[in-house]
Design a protein around this motif. Structure first.
Motif, short mmCIF file in Angstrom:
data_model
loop_
_atom_site.label_atom_id
_atom_site.label_comp_id
_atom_site.label_asym_id
_atom_site.label_seq_id
_atom_site.Cartn_x
_atom_site.Cartn_y
_atom_site.Cartn_z
N VAL A 12 0.85 -1.18 0.00
CA VAL A 12 0.00 0.00 0.00
C VAL A 12 0.89 1.24 0.00
O VAL A 12 2.00 1.22 0.57
CB VAL A 12 -0.96 -0.01 1.22
N GLN A 13 0.42 2.30 -0.62
CA GLN A 13 1.20 3.53 -0.67
C GLN A 13 1.08 4.29 0.64
O GLN A 13 0.08 4.15 1.36
CB GLN A 13 0.72 4.40 -1.82
N PRO A 14 2.08 5.09 0.97
CA PRO A 14 1.98 5.93 2.17
C PRO A 14 0.72 6.77 2.14
O PRO A 14 0.35 7.33 1.09
CB PRO A 14 3.24 6.78 2.09
N GLY A 15 0.07 6.84 3.29
CA GLY A 15 -1.20 7.56 3.37
C GLY A 15 -2.41 6.69 3.10
O GLY A 15 -3.55 7.12 3.34
N GLY A 16 -2.19 5.51 2.60
CA GLY A 16 -3.29 4.61 2.28
C GLY A 16 -3.83 3.88 3.50
O GLY A 16 -3.35 4.05 4.62
N SER A 17 -4.84 3.05 3.24
CA SER A 17 -5.48 2.27 4.29
C SER A 17 -5.48 0.80 3.93
O SER A 17 -5.43 0.44 2.75
CB SER A 17 -6.92 2.75 4.51
N LEU A 18 -5.56 -0.01 4.95
CA LEU A 18 -5.60 -1.46 4.76
C LEU A 18 -6.34 -2.06 5.93
O LEU A 18 -6.23 -1.57 7.06
CB LEU A 18 -4.18 -2.00 4.70
N TRP A 103 -0.90 -18.16 17.93
CA TRP A 103 -0.47 -17.20 16.92
C TRP A 103 -0.90 -17.66 15.54
O TRP A 103 -0.90 -18.85 15.24
CB TRP A 103 1.06 -17.06 16.92
N GLY A 104 -1.21 -16.69 14.70
CA GLY A 104 -1.40 -16.99 13.30
C GLY A 104 -0.05 -17.04 12.60
O GLY A 104 0.99 -16.83 13.21
N GLN A 105 -0.09 -17.29 11.31
CA GLN A 105 1.15 -17.45 10.56
C GLN A 105 1.74 -16.11 10.13
O GLN A 105 2.90 -16.05 9.71
CB GLN A 105 0.92 -18.33 9.31
N GLY A 106 0.96 -15.04 10.24
CA GLY A 106 1.43 -13.71 9.88
C GLY A 106 1.07 -13.32 8.47
O GLY A 106 0.94 -14.17 7.58
N THR A 107 0.91 -12.02 8.27
CA THR A 107 0.65 -11.49 6.94
C THR A 107 1.51 -10.22 6.74
O THR A 107 1.59 -9.38 7.64
CB THR A 107 -0.85 -11.19 6.73
N GLN A 108 2.14 -10.14 5.59
CA GLN A 108 3.08 -9.04 5.34
C GLN A 108 2.33 -7.79 4.91
O GLN A 108 1.48 -7.84 4.01
CB GLN A 108 4.06 -9.44 4.23
N VAL A 109 2.68 -6.68 5.54
CA VAL A 109 2.19 -5.37 5.13
C VAL A 109 3.41 -4.53 4.74
O VAL A 109 4.33 -4.37 5.54
CB VAL A 109 1.41 -4.68 6.26
N THR A 110 3.39 -4.02 3.53
CA THR A 110 4.48 -3.18 3.05
C THR A 110 3.92 -1.83 2.63
O THR A 110 3.01 -1.77 1.79
CB THR A 110 5.21 -3.83 1.87
N VAL A 111 4.45 -0.77 3.23
CA VAL A 111 4.02 0.59 2.91
C VAL A 111 5.15 1.26 2.15
O VAL A 111 6.21 1.56 2.72
CB VAL A 111 3.66 1.39 4.17
N SER A 112 4.91 1.48 0.87
CA SER A 112 5.98 2.02 0.03
C SER A 112 5.38 2.66 -1.21
O SER A 112 4.35 2.21 -1.72
CB SER A 112 6.95 0.90 -0.37
N SER A 113 6.04 3.70 -1.69
CA SER A 113 5.62 4.33 -2.94
C SER A 113 6.36 3.72 -4.12
O SER A 113 6.12 4.11 -5.26
CB SER A 113 5.85 5.83 -2.88
#
Length: 113
Positions: A12-18, A103-113
């Motif tokens: 997701v881009q900076p400023g975005g939502s998820l 615990w769950g297995q995890g999910t990756q969140v990447t914030v980058s333009s």
């Protein structure tokens, strides 16, 4: 035994939502803490948001935590995301009778333009 599965991560881009979602299955009736943690490489997992069985919540920053008890799901709404929010996000649940945590297995969140 409780099984947790996260979904909703991505780029997701900076400023975005998820919105992340955690689906729970198994013996969840004794769970009294539901939470989201996140971890970046080399760091310890840090608490992002927590909701108790009483519906009391603790939230860090720009996030909102919610539960749908009818669907056995927990969501994390993240707004105005910043590059420093980039991490693997984990769903967590804990009970006391008997003492156990999951615990769950995890999910990756990447914030980058």
């Amino acid at each position: 035994q409780v099984h947790l599965v996260e979904s909703g991560g991505g780029l997701v881009q900076p400023g975005g939502s998820l919105t992340l979602s955690c689906a729970a299955s198994g013996s969840i009736s004794e769970i009294f803490i539901w939470a989201w943690y996140r971890q970046t490489r080399g760091d310890e997992r840090e608490l992002v948001a927590r909701i108790l069985s009483t519906d009391s919540t603790t939230v860090k920053g720009r996030f909102t935590i919610s539960r749908d008890k009818s669907k056995n799901t927990m969501d994390l709404q993240m707004n105005n995301l910043k590059p420093e929010d980039t991490a693997v996000y984990y769903c967590y649940a804990a009970q006391v009778r008997p003492i156990a945590s999951y615990w769950g297995q995890g999910t990756q969140v990447t914030v980058s333009s």
